[in-house]
Design a protein around this motif. Sequence first.
Motif, PDB file in Angstrom:
ATOM      1  N   LEU A 169      81.095  28.126  36.757  1.00 36.20           N
ATOM      2  CA  LEU A 169      81.203  27.406  37.479  1.00 36.20           C
ATOM      3  C   LEU A 169      80.286  26.341  36.716  1.00 36.20           C
ATOM      4  CD1 LEU A 169      82.706  28.120  39.703  1.00 36.20           C
ATOM      5  CD2 LEU A 169      80.491  29.419  40.506  1.00 36.20           C
ATOM      6  N   ILE A 170      79.108  26.711  36.253  1.00 34.23           N
ATOM      7  CA  ILE A 170      78.132  25.559  35.233  1.00 34.23           C
ATOM      8  C   ILE A 170      78.525  25.126  34.532  1.00 34.23           C
ATOM      9  CG2 ILE A 170      76.199  26.067  34.326  1.00 34.23           C
ATOM     10  CD1 ILE A 170      75.238  28.586  35.880  1.00 34.23           C
ATOM     11  N   GLN A 171      79.275  25.701  33.635  1.00 38.63           N
ATOM     12  CA  GLN A 171      79.954  24.582  32.619  1.00 38.63           C
ATOM     13  C   GLN A 171      80.994  23.932  33.228  1.00 38.63           C
ATOM     14  OE1 GLN A 171      81.967  27.452  30.751  1.00 38.63           O
ATOM     15  NE2 GLN A 171      79.836  28.605  29.697  1.00 38.63           N
ATOM     16  N   LEU A 172      81.369  24.218  34.158  1.00 36.10           N
ATOM     17  CA  LEU A 172      82.799  22.890  35.321  1.00 36.10           C
ATOM     18  C   LEU A 172      81.518  21.924  35.764  1.00 36.10           C
ATOM     19  CD1 LEU A 172      84.892  24.966  37.266  1.00 36.10           C
ATOM     20  CD2 LEU A 172      85.345  23.569  34.464  1.00 36.10           C
ATOM     21  N   GLY A 173      80.270  21.735  35.958  1.00 37.47           N
ATOM     22  CA  GLY A 173      79.222  20.619  36.086  1.00 37.47           C
ATOM     23  C   GLY A 173      78.889  20.979  37.229  1.00 37.47           C
ATOM     24  N   HIS A 174      79.787  22.223  37.588  1.00 34.26           N
ATOM     25  CA  HIS A 174      78.036  22.461  39.055  1.00 34.26           C
ATOM     26  C   HIS A 174      77.657  22.777  39.729  1.00 34.26           C
ATOM     27  CE1 HIS A 174      83.044  22.251  41.256  1.00 34.26           C
ATOM     28  NE2 HIS A 174      82.657  23.115  40.155  1.00 34.26           N
ATOM     29  N   THR A 175      76.368  22.126  39.599  1.00 35.29           N
ATOM     30  CA  THR A 175      74.925  22.954  40.018  1.00 35.29           C
ATOM     31  C   THR A 175      74.754  23.781  41.361  1.00 35.29           C
ATOM     32  OG1 THR A 175      74.928  20.801  40.962  1.00 35.29           O
ATOM     33  CG2 THR A 175      74.349  20.965  38.819  1.00 35.29           C
ATOM     34  N   LYS A 176      75.348  22.743  42.440  1.00 40.75           N
ATOM     35  CA  LYS A 176      74.953  23.537  43.804  1.00 40.75           C
ATOM     36  C   LYS A 176      75.292  24.867  44.314  1.00 40.75           C
ATOM     37  CE  LYS A 176      75.721  19.995  46.520  1.00 40.75           C
ATOM     38  NZ  LYS A 176      75.470  18.692  47.292  1.00 40.75           N
ATOM     39  N   ILE A 177      74.882  26.296  43.485  1.00 38.82           N
ATOM     40  CA  ILE A 177      76.460  26.530  43.614  1.00 38.82           C
ATOM     41  C   ILE A 177      75.679  28.087  43.965  1.00 38.82           C
ATOM     42  CG2 ILE A 177      76.896  28.521  41.466  1.00 38.82           C
ATOM     43  CD1 ILE A 177      77.158  26.910  39.925  1.00 38.82           C
ATOM     44  N   ALA A 178      76.911  29.001  45.695  1.00 39.64           N
ATOM     45  CA  ALA A 178      76.188  29.373  46.349  1.00 39.64           C
ATOM     46  C   ALA A 178      76.633  30.764  45.455  1.00 39.64           C
ATOM     47  CB  ALA A 178      76.799  29.150  47.976  1.00 39.64           C
ATOM     48  N   ASN A 208      68.649  27.822  45.475  1.00 44.07           N
ATOM     49  CA  ASN A 208      68.408  27.890  47.057  1.00 44.07           C
ATOM     50  C   ASN A 208      68.718  29.041  47.777  1.00 44.07           C
ATOM     51  OD1 ASN A 208      68.569  27.207  49.769  1.00 44.07           O
ATOM     52  ND2 ASN A 208      69.731  25.626  49.373  1.00 44.07           N
ATOM     53  N   PRO A 209      67.777  29.867  48.613  1.00 43.40           N
ATOM     54  CA  PRO A 209      67.372  30.881  48.582  1.00 43.40           C
ATOM     55  C   PRO A 209      68.918  31.103  50.081  1.00 43.40           C
ATOM     56  CG  PRO A 209      64.991  30.179  49.042  1.00 43.40           C
ATOM     57  CD  PRO A 209      65.886  29.115  48.707  1.00 43.40           C
ATOM     58  N   ALA A 210      68.754  29.584  50.615  1.00 50.33           N
ATOM     59  CA  ALA A 210      69.640  29.974  51.181  1.00 50.33           C
ATOM     60  C   ALA A 210      71.518  30.138  51.628  1.00 50.33           C
ATOM     61  CB  ALA A 210      70.200  27.962  52.573  1.00 50.33           C
ATOM     62  N   PHE A 211      71.420  29.468  49.843  1.00 53.63           N
ATOM     63  CA  PHE A 211      72.983  29.691  49.457  1.00 53.63           C
ATOM     64  C   PHE A 211      72.876  31.145  48.751  1.00 53.63           C
ATOM     65  CE2 PHE A 211      73.418  25.046  47.520  1.00 53.63           C
ATOM     66  CZ  PHE A 211      74.080  24.715  48.519  1.00 53.63           C
ATOM     67  N   ILE A 212      72.355  32.429  49.333  1.00 50.13           N
ATOM     68  CA  ILE A 212      72.778  33.683  49.290  1.00 50.13           C
ATOM     69  C   ILE A 212      72.978  34.502  50.292  1.00 50.13           C
ATOM     70  CG2 ILE A 212      72.005  35.836  48.291  1.00 50.13           C
ATOM     71  CD1 ILE A 212      70.970  34.343  46.176  1.00 50.13           C
ATOM     72  N   GLN A 213      74.277  34.662  51.008  1.00 51.04           N
ATOM     73  CA  GLN A 213      74.212  35.238  51.849  1.00 51.04           C
ATOM     74  C   GLN A 213      74.829  36.692  51.334  1.00 51.04           C
ATOM     75  OE1 GLN A 213      73.695  34.299  54.978  1.00 51.04           O
ATOM     76  NE2 GLN A 213      73.032  32.060  54.514  1.00 51.04           N
ATOM     77  N   GLU A 214      74.473  37.736  52.569  1.00 56.67           N
ATOM     78  CA  GLU A 214      75.000  38.559  52.383  1.00 56.67           C
ATOM     79  C   GLU A 214      76.232  39.203  53.085  1.00 56.67           C
ATOM     80  OE1 GLU A 214      72.403  41.264  52.511  1.00 56.67           O
ATOM     81  OE2 GLU A 214      73.211  43.867  53.034  1.00 56.67           O
ATOM     82  N   GLY A 215      77.378  39.502  52.571  1.00 59.80           N
ATOM     83  CA  GLY A 215      79.030  39.789  53.518  1.00 59.80           C
ATOM     84  C   GLY A 215      78.778  41.142  53.221  1.00 59.80           C
ATOM     85  N   ASP A 233      73.015  21.826  56.052  1.00 59.70           N
ATOM     86  CA  ASP A 233      72.741  20.139  55.638  1.00 59.70           C
ATOM     87  C   ASP A 233      73.375  20.144  54.782  1.00 59.70           C
ATOM     88  OD1 ASP A 233      71.362  19.540  57.978  1.00 59.70           O
ATOM     89  OD2 ASP A 233      69.520  19.791  57.699  1.00 59.70           O
ATOM     90  N   ASN A 234      73.627  20.209  53.258  1.00 57.54           N
ATOM     91  CA  ASN A 234      73.145  20.209  52.051  1.00 57.54           C
ATOM     92  C   ASN A 234      73.888  21.401  51.351  1.00 57.54           C
ATOM     93  OD1 ASN A 234      73.759  19.484  49.441  1.00 57.54           O
ATOM     94  ND2 ASN A 234      71.774  18.805  49.043  1.00 57.54           N
ATOM     95  N   HIS A 235      76.194  21.490  51.737  1.00 57.52           N
ATOM     96  CA  HIS A 235      76.777  22.888  51.511  1.00 57.52           C
ATOM     97  C   HIS A 235      77.082  22.924  49.703  1.00 57.52           C
ATOM     98  CE1 HIS A 235      80.036  20.885  50.392  1.00 57.52           C
ATOM     99  NE2 HIS A 235      80.130  20.211  52.002  1.00 57.52           N
ATOM    100  N   PRO A 236      76.530  23.808  49.489  1.00 56.84           N
ATOM    101  CA  PRO A 236      77.317  23.934  48.216  1.00 56.84           C
ATOM    102  C   PRO A 236      78.312  23.067  47.555  1.00 56.84           C
ATOM    103  CG  PRO A 236      77.806  26.239  49.415  1.00 56.84           C
ATOM    104  CD  PRO A 236      76.151  25.451  49.978  1.00 56.84           C
ATOM    105  N   PRO A 262      89.760  23.643  45.225  1.00 56.62           N
ATOM    106  CA  PRO A 262      88.728  23.303  44.439  1.00 56.62           C
ATOM    107  C   PRO A 262      87.564  22.106  44.599  1.00 56.62           C
ATOM    108  CG  PRO A 262      90.354  23.109  42.959  1.00 56.62           C
ATOM    109  CD  PRO A 262      91.127  23.179  44.054  1.00 56.62           C
ATOM    110  N   ASP A 263      88.389  21.566  44.746  1.00 58.30           N
ATOM    111  CA  ASP A 263      87.995  19.566  44.544  1.00 58.30           C
ATOM    112  C   ASP A 263      86.539  19.742  45.983  1.00 58.30           C
ATOM    113  OD1 ASP A 263      90.881  19.899  44.962  1.00 58.30           O
ATOM    114  OD2 ASP A 263      91.578  18.265  45.453  1.00 58.30           O
ATOM    115  N   ASP A 264      86.417  20.033  46.810  1.00 60.17           N
ATOM    116  CA  ASP A 264      85.154  19.742  47.303  1.00 60.17           C
ATOM    117  C   ASP A 264      84.840  21.438  46.578  1.00 60.17           C
ATOM    118  OD1 ASP A 264      85.882  17.899  48.910  1.00 60.17           O
ATOM    119  OD2 ASP A 264      87.253  18.816  49.951  1.00 60.17           O
ATOM    120  N   ILE A 265      85.337  22.290  46.527  1.00 61.37           N
ATOM    121  CA  ILE A 265      84.291  23.579  46.968  1.00 61.37           C
ATOM    122  C   ILE A 265      84.768  24.790  45.902  1.00 61.37           C
ATOM    123  CG2 ILE A 265      83.077  25.693  47.286  1.00 61.37           C
ATOM    124  CD1 ILE A 265      82.143  24.148  50.285  1.00 61.37           C
ATOM    125  N   ALA A 266      84.719  24.913  44.438  1.00 60.65           N
ATOM    126  CA  ALA A 266      85.194  26.003  43.906  1.00 60.65           C
ATOM    127  C   ALA A 266      84.751  27.209  44.350  1.00 60.65           C
ATOM    128  CB  ALA A 266      84.461  25.523  42.622  1.00 60.65           C
TER     129      ALA A 266
END
Lengths: 342, 342
Positions: A169-178, A208-215, A233-236, A262-266
């Motif tokens: 995910l990081i290599q594809l340029g994503h930074t806001k990763i959940a 971002n702590p809010a980016f970790i959700q337990e399922g 507000d600022n989603h991954p 994947p356009d908006d979210i991968a």
Amino acid sequence: MKMSDVAKLANVSPATVSRVLRQPDLVSKETKQKVMEVIKELNYKPDMSASQLRTRETKIILVIVPDITSPFFSKVLRGIEHTAVENGYQVILGDTENDIEREKDYIDLLYRKQADGALLLTARMNKENLENLSKKFPIVLACEYLDNLDIPTVSIDNVSSARKATEHLIQLGHTKIAHISGPMNIILSRDRLKGFQQAMTHNHLKINPAFIQEGDYGIDSGYDQMMKLLSLDNHPDAVFVFNDEMALGAIKAIQDHGLIVPDDIAIVGFDNLKIASIFSPLMTTIDQPKYEIGQKATKLLLTLMKGGTVKKKKFVLKDELIVRESCGTKIPNPCIEDFISQ
Amino acid sequence: MKMSDVAKLANVSPATVSRVLRQPDLVSKETKQKVMEVIKELNYKPDMSASQLRTRETKIILVIVPDITSPFFSKVLRGIEHTAVENGYQVILGDTENDIEREKDYIDLLYRKQADGALLLTARMNKENLENLSKKFPIVLACEYLDNLDIPTVSIDNVSSARKATEHLIQLGHTKIAHISGPMNIILSRDRLKGFQQAMTHNHLKINPAFIQEGDYGIDSGYDQMMKLLSLDNHPDAVFVFNDEMALGAIKAIQDHGLIVPDDIAIVGFDNLKIASIFSPLMTTIDQPKYEIGQKATKLLLTLMKGGTVKKKKFVLKDELIVRESCGTKIPNPCIEDFISQ
DNA sequence: CTGAAAGCGCTTACAG
DNA sequence: CTGAAAGCGCTTACAG
């Protein structure tokens, strides 16, 4: 009909019939033949209860599964069952439905001599109990495991595979990763979270702590947790999900929210279930060798049950990142590559 | 540790220990208490092999499944396992992988007294053999069945449910309706085909022989058979598919072919798997009460094993047509209906 | 190479 | 209410 009936008809002693069946080399050719004929004629089958009591062996393996309806575990189970039967063992199925109490009830079968050993696909009891148990009975873990446990364990390296998935995910340029994790009381969940964290830290990305959700494994849970992430507000812009089932739910949540994978979210999943390769977006995921995990674990258990020892404790099978569409990487056109390589 | 150890410590005979465990009403309160204390102290668990031999009961149910990795059967299996354990029985898992030979090998376990009875989720052997078997052992069929069989059987009415599914397609105005069937050597497949034919005939629609394609349960097979249908000069405008898994494959084939479900081709599936309700188009399908089938079958087997008789032979559970999106019918807006009814 | 005998750990009919 | 004894159907150490 019992062995003595066969013996009478064949004019031998029951002992000889037993030998024909279990140690044929000790019997003369003629006797063997005569006995075999009678056995066929009567369609005699030895009584397992009796031989179990006498030999103190049940030829039964207890398999404890957290969820028999999970496509992941059912594939592992197939590997187990197949290997067991190939080696003359039967499988007693213990479906705990993720309930630790039921785990204990099944373990009881070992004490009651209803099985010769156990394969645990779930290990929720504490380490000490488990190690005591393994001193008394042949035990092998698969899929789930515990740290520094002195019991043979078959699994993939969950930390490194989770790291690999996140790094993709990081290599594809994503930074806001959940990350949508599994239940935190399971080490599998903690290890995959660890891999996620390692990848993020190593690449100087903030978590971002809010980016970790337990399922909790299921499709619905993936849907719900993704909805939580979407409501921020600022989603991954990318999510590494604990397993394919939850990833399926997450993708649906994203679509229902009017966004595109994947356009908006991968999305990266885990397990490589068949279904993950059917519907678009085809899922990028970590493949686990499910059948082979079951097979390997069963073989180890078989050697333990034969009285052998297994010195190595961690058996780490190979996982693989399968890149498909859910992260926006198109599979390169094989034709073009063919041209280039020619 | 054995029963005699407990007896010694409690100053009673082994017989009394056994009674405390199995017929506590025959034992005086004081003795019972004393024995129970010792049992707890030693953590004594009776040896099942021994009691199995003595009582001629294994407390084990043999379950023969055609495919343990199928989401449909794994749900049925959960119903079985749950009900069995609730009643003090264990389940030996027999995964035949659709191989009739393996079916026979598992049946052998009955002759070897390794199980008290069997639940067959697959019945590929011939009727005579099966009826002979059921004279010797408690047997219950579930899901699969045979015509006029004198053995308790739990299933839905496959003919009528297939007819219902096909009629749904007809009512929506489709006329060029195809069917992707299951393997024709299985009665389930023949019955669903029969229901399809009945609906067509009853509505004066012609069945194009090329519109009936035989699949083998799996997603890939659904894909392949649908591709065959799409390659016809005049392809169908609706398909009733034997099960959801093949329907999933069929939908993918249609999409890969550049057509849209349900606009170009409508699809009805069968089984109502969880996954069929996740991805668009949400699948219209026949719901089978999977858990309940397993539960009911197990209860019947339990009464047979207790020596009871089951007079009724066919137990037909309720199926239901679940209308979603894959046939083009939108789910009516509940709010509007609420307004109307107010 | 084969048989007689003991015994695996329970359960239960029988006797008291 | 309790115990002694037989026996479930095999297997194997022992003797020959």
